[in-house]
Motif scaffolding. Sequence first.
Motif, PDB file in Angstrom:
ATOM      1  N   GLY A  99       2.857   7.718  -1.571  1.00  0.00           N
ATOM      2  CA  GLY A  99       3.739   7.957  -2.713  1.00  0.00           C
ATOM      3  C   GLY A  99       3.146   7.569  -4.041  1.00  0.00           C
ATOM      4  N   GLY A 100       2.019   6.852  -4.034  1.00  0.00           N
ATOM      5  CA  GLY A 100       1.391   6.447  -5.286  1.00  0.00           C
ATOM      6  C   GLY A 100       0.909   5.014  -5.227  1.00  0.00           C
ATOM      7  N   PHE A 101       0.179   4.619  -6.240  1.00  0.00           N
ATOM      8  CA  PHE A 101      -0.403   3.280  -6.277  1.00  0.00           C
ATOM      9  C   PHE A 101       0.689   2.218  -6.249  1.00  0.00           C
ATOM     10  N   ALA A 102       0.511   1.241  -5.370  1.00  0.00           N
ATOM     11  CA  ALA A 102       1.444   0.110  -5.192  1.00  0.00           C
ATOM     12  C   ALA A 102       2.820   0.554  -4.706  1.00  0.00           C
ATOM     13  N   LYS A 103       2.922   1.805  -4.212  1.00  0.00           N
ATOM     14  CA  LYS A 103       4.178   2.272  -3.641  1.00  0.00           C
ATOM     15  C   LYS A 103       4.072   2.280  -2.123  1.00  0.00           C
ATOM     16  N   MET A 104       5.170   1.957  -1.474  1.00  0.00           N
ATOM     17  CA  MET A 104       5.202   1.866  -0.021  1.00  0.00           C
ATOM     18  C   MET A 104       6.454   2.550   0.504  1.00  0.00           C
ATOM     19  N   SER A 105       6.285   3.555   1.347  1.00  0.00           N
ATOM     20  CA  SER A 105       7.424   4.190   1.992  1.00  0.00           C
ATOM     21  C   SER A 105       7.997   3.242   3.038  1.00  0.00           C
ATOM     22  N   PRO A 106       9.265   3.445   3.441  1.00  0.00           N
ATOM     23  CA  PRO A 106       9.825   2.618   4.518  1.00  0.00           C
ATOM     24  C   PRO A 106       8.977   2.673   5.784  1.00  0.00           C
ATOM     25  N   GLU A 107       8.422   3.839   6.089  1.00  0.00           N
ATOM     26  CA  GLU A 107       7.601   3.989   7.288  1.00  0.00           C
ATOM     27  C   GLU A 107       6.321   3.148   7.181  1.00  0.00           C
ATOM     28  N   LEU A 108       5.730   3.133   5.996  1.00  0.00           N
ATOM     29  CA  LEU A 108       4.506   2.364   5.807  1.00  0.00           C
ATOM     30  C   LEU A 108       4.781   0.864   5.852  1.00  0.00           C
ATOM     31  N   LEU A 109       5.900   0.458   5.270  1.00  0.00           N
ATOM     32  CA  LEU A 109       6.286  -0.949   5.345  1.00  0.00           C
ATOM     33  C   LEU A 109       6.509  -1.378   6.797  1.00  0.00           C
ATOM     34  N   ALA A 110       7.161  -0.515   7.559  1.00  0.00           N
ATOM     35  CA  ALA A 110       7.404  -0.830   8.973  1.00  0.00           C
ATOM     36  C   ALA A 110       6.092  -0.896   9.741  1.00  0.00           C
ATOM     37  N   PHE A 111       5.175   0.015   9.430  1.00  0.00           N
ATOM     38  CA  PHE A 111       3.872  -0.008  10.093  1.00  0.00           C
ATOM     39  C   PHE A 111       3.142  -1.317   9.812  1.00  0.00           C
ATOM     40  N   ALA A 112       3.122  -1.741   8.541  1.00  0.00           N
ATOM     41  CA  ALA A 112       2.415  -2.969   8.171  1.00  0.00           C
ATOM     42  C   ALA A 112       3.016  -4.182   8.882  1.00  0.00           C
ATOM     43  N   ALA A 113       4.346  -4.240   8.925  1.00  0.00           N
ATOM     44  CA  ALA A 113       5.002  -5.364   9.593  1.00  0.00           C
ATOM     45  C   ALA A 113       4.688  -5.373  11.089  1.00  0.00           C
ATOM     46  N   GLU A 114       4.685  -4.215  11.719  1.00  0.00           N
ATOM     47  CA  GLU A 114       4.387  -4.127  13.145  1.00  0.00           C
ATOM     48  C   GLU A 114       2.930  -4.497  13.416  1.00  0.00           C
ATOM     49  N   PHE A 115       2.031  -4.067  12.539  1.00  0.00           N
ATOM     50  CA  PHE A 115       0.612  -4.393  12.715  1.00  0.00           C
ATOM     51  C   PHE A 115       0.412  -5.907  12.627  1.00  0.00           C
ATOM     52  N   GLU A 116       1.085  -6.519  11.681  1.00  0.00           N
ATOM     53  CA  GLU A 116       1.003  -7.977  11.551  1.00  0.00           C
ATOM     54  C   GLU A 116       1.524  -8.669  12.807  1.00  0.00           C
ATOM     55  N   ARG A 117       2.630  -8.161  13.337  1.00  0.00           N
ATOM     56  CA  ARG A 117       3.228  -8.777  14.526  1.00  0.00           C
ATOM     57  C   ARG A 117       2.297  -8.647  15.730  1.00  0.00           C
ATOM     58  N   LEU A 118       1.675  -7.498  15.874  1.00  0.00           N
ATOM     59  CA  LEU A 118       0.843  -7.247  17.037  1.00  0.00           C
ATOM     60  C   LEU A 118      -0.500  -7.964  16.982  1.00  0.00           C
ATOM     61  N   HIS A 119      -1.042  -8.099  15.761  1.00  0.00           N
ATOM     62  CA  HIS A 119      -2.428  -8.543  15.653  1.00  0.00           C
ATOM     63  C   HIS A 119      -2.617  -9.840  14.874  1.00  0.00           C
ATOM     64  N   GLY A 120      -1.547 -10.399  14.337  1.00  0.00           N
ATOM     65  CA  GLY A 120      -1.667 -11.657  13.632  1.00  0.00           C
ATOM     66  C   GLY A 120      -2.543 -11.586  12.406  1.00  0.00           C
ATOM     67  N   LEU A 121      -2.597 -10.435  11.791  1.00  0.00           N
ATOM     68  CA  LEU A 121      -3.424 -10.205  10.607  1.00  0.00           C
ATOM     69  C   LEU A 121      -2.517  -9.924   9.427  1.00  0.00           C
ATOM     70  N   ALA A 122      -2.658 -10.683   8.362  1.00  0.00           N
ATOM     71  CA  ALA A 122      -1.851 -10.452   7.161  1.00  0.00           C
ATOM     72  C   ALA A 122      -2.317  -9.169   6.490  1.00  0.00           C
ATOM     73  N   VAL A 123      -1.453  -8.167   6.436  1.00  0.00           N
ATOM     74  CA  VAL A 123      -1.824  -6.845   5.940  1.00  0.00           C
ATOM     75  C   VAL A 123      -1.470  -6.737   4.455  1.00  0.00           C
TER      76      VAL A 123
END
Length: 303
Positions: free
Chosen positions: A246-270
Amino acid sequence: MGALGGREETGMAGLGVRVPSPVERLVDSRLSGYGVEVFLKRDDLIHPELPGNKWRKLGPNLRAVLDQGHETIVTFGGAYSNHIRAVAAAGRALGIATVGLIRGEEHLPLNPSLTAARRDGMELHYVDRGVYRQRASAEFLGSLPARFGRFYLIPEGGSNDLGVRGCVQIAAEIGTSYDVVVCPCGTGGTLAGLSHGLASVAGTRAVGIAALKGADFLRDEVRRLQHAAFGGVSENWSIELGYHGGGFAKMSPELLAFAAEFERLHGLAVERVYVAKMLAAVMDMVRNGRFVGGQSVLVVVTG
């Protein structure tokens, strides 16, 4: 920081930067069945305040600041710029005054990036967007000494010749084990240096994931940066323009959910501005056959 197992760069008042950054294999069930191995180069672990490409580009510039005896750094960035935040942190650690020329108007309360920059002592000045587009002009640059005295200028994102050359070190640490190396792309400096460093590795290509909308200009910018820094342009890179969210520094709900799930699965601050989009892009490209089965893909996590 000792867990990195790298060497500590001892100059610049003990900033505590650790290189080379480690590489980890990404084990994720969502990648199963595609025959593509994905690895993460954890540049986010280089330094808590100067991670990844921020250090790669700032390091050579900070050495120049100290060698030339400058007491002030002036730089540019948007309101959510990780570069602005990193310059402020480096200035605080080295005892160097910093000035940030910020695109657009001030919005209060300040966002976390600008709050951190101000806390680290950076002097913030807001620049009209039309004027900001002329920031590289002789007229605009010529007006700055009257305001800020003698200073060392670092461009937006740290992407000058020194910064681009600093990113060659990423390739030097990688070796010859990967078919594709992926990095985020904001100003083009990281991709310019990384791909130049990889040019001698037969069959390896670099892919930049643009974090901003309408980033077609980045292709010409990478070529310009390579020509300025190295006297020529490599052809072993490309830029993906469709994963900006969606643009610089913009995050769709889907992208936010992906980042949170990636953090949960891999213990990496995204990191949300660049890294989340890059990781989501890599997962999508694997699923859609953009990488060939049997290939190995290294993802540079810049932090």
